[in-house]
Design a protein around this motif. Structure first.
Motif, PDB file in Angstrom:
ATOM      1  N   PRO A  70       0.824  -1.204   0.000  1.00 33.52           N
ATOM      2  CA  PRO A  70       0.000   0.000   0.000  1.00 33.52           C
ATOM      3  C   PRO A  70       0.864   1.262   0.000  1.00 33.52           C
ATOM      4  N   VAL A  71       0.256   2.343  -0.452  1.00 33.36           N
ATOM      5  CA  VAL A  71       0.905   3.646  -0.428  1.00 33.36           C
ATOM      6  C   VAL A  71       0.317   4.413   0.752  1.00 33.36           C
ATOM      7  N   TRP A  72       1.195   4.977   1.569  1.00 31.84           N
ATOM      8  CA  TRP A  72       0.732   5.780   2.700  1.00 31.84           C
ATOM      9  C   TRP A  72       1.562   7.046   2.778  1.00 31.84           C
ATOM     10  N   PRO A  73       0.938   8.192   2.930  1.00 32.98           N
ATOM     11  CA  PRO A  73      -0.495   8.429   2.877  1.00 32.98           C
ATOM     12  C   PRO A  73      -1.069   8.005   1.522  1.00 32.98           C
ATOM     13  N   ALA A  74      -2.357   7.727   1.519  1.00 29.60           N
ATOM     14  CA  ALA A  74      -3.025   7.218   0.327  1.00 29.60           C
ATOM     15  C   ALA A  74      -2.938   8.211  -0.828  1.00 29.60           C
ATOM     16  N   GLU A  75      -2.893   7.664  -2.036  1.00 30.69           N
ATOM     17  CA  GLU A  75      -2.895   8.463  -3.263  1.00 30.69           C
ATOM     18  C   GLU A  75      -3.949   7.885  -4.198  1.00 30.69           C
ATOM     19  N   PRO A  76      -4.645   8.723  -4.942  1.00 28.89           N
ATOM     20  CA  PRO A  76      -5.665   8.230  -5.869  1.00 28.89           C
ATOM     21  C   PRO A  76      -5.093   7.207  -6.852  1.00 28.89           C
ATOM     22  N   GLY A  77      -5.831   6.125  -7.059  1.00 25.61           N
ATOM     23  CA  GLY A  77      -5.448   5.129  -8.041  1.00 25.61           C
ATOM     24  C   GLY A  77      -4.336   4.186  -7.623  1.00 25.61           C
ATOM     25  N   ARG A  78      -3.869   4.284  -6.392  1.00 21.42           N
ATOM     26  CA  ARG A  78      -2.788   3.409  -5.900  1.00 21.42           C
ATOM     27  C   ARG A  78      -3.328   2.551  -4.767  1.00 21.42           C
ATOM     28  N   PRO A  79      -2.722   1.375  -4.529  1.00 16.49           N
ATOM     29  CA  PRO A  79      -3.181   0.550  -3.406  1.00 16.49           C
ATOM     30  C   PRO A  79      -3.036   1.316  -2.094  1.00 16.49           C
TER      31      PRO A  79
END
Length: 130
Positions: A70-79
């Motif tokens: 996952p990508v943190w902090p979250a980014e649109p279109g990414r897990p």
């Protein structure tokens, strides 16, 4: 609700190498890997299943063939992370150093002074907090 008791006692974490991730969390938490099962027939060597019992929460680790960190902090279109572990510590600096020594990576973005966000070797975020 009456007549039955619901009591969560474990969380299952998916990973590309669950036995290696269980080893990381066992070292991090000063626990032991209680169960470590090899891959099933036709699975890669990194597959399998493992369990770490901490005396409180049990951590299960299972193989995910299509793992994407996952990508943190979250980014649109990414897990993105749908959950993470929060781990209470007495000394944040000492705990962060210990986690990094075991194979964790400190996140670039830190949202609070009394919390540190890190990533385990598979890329799952987790928090150490006072």
């Amino acid at each position: 609700m009456s007549g039955t008791r619901l009591s969560p006692n474990a969380i299952t974490v998916t990973a590309p190498d669950p036995r290696a991730l269980a080893d990381f969390y066992a070292r991090l938490l000063g626990a032991e890997v209680a169960v470590s099962d090899p891959p099933r027939e036709h699975e890669p060597d990194a597959a399998g299943w493992a369990q770490v019992r901490t005396g409180g929460l049990t951590l299960n680790f299972e193989y995910e063939r299509h793992w994407q960190a996952p990508v943190w902090p979250a980014e649109p279109g990414r897990p993105h992370a749908t959950q993470h572990l929060d781990i209470h510590v007495d000394d944040l600096d000492v705990a962060v150093a210990h986690a990094v020594e075991q194979g964790a990576r400190l996140a670039d973005f830190q949202p609070q002074e009394d919390v540190r966000v890190l990533f385990d070797p598979a890329g799952h975020p987790f928090c150490l907090f006072l």
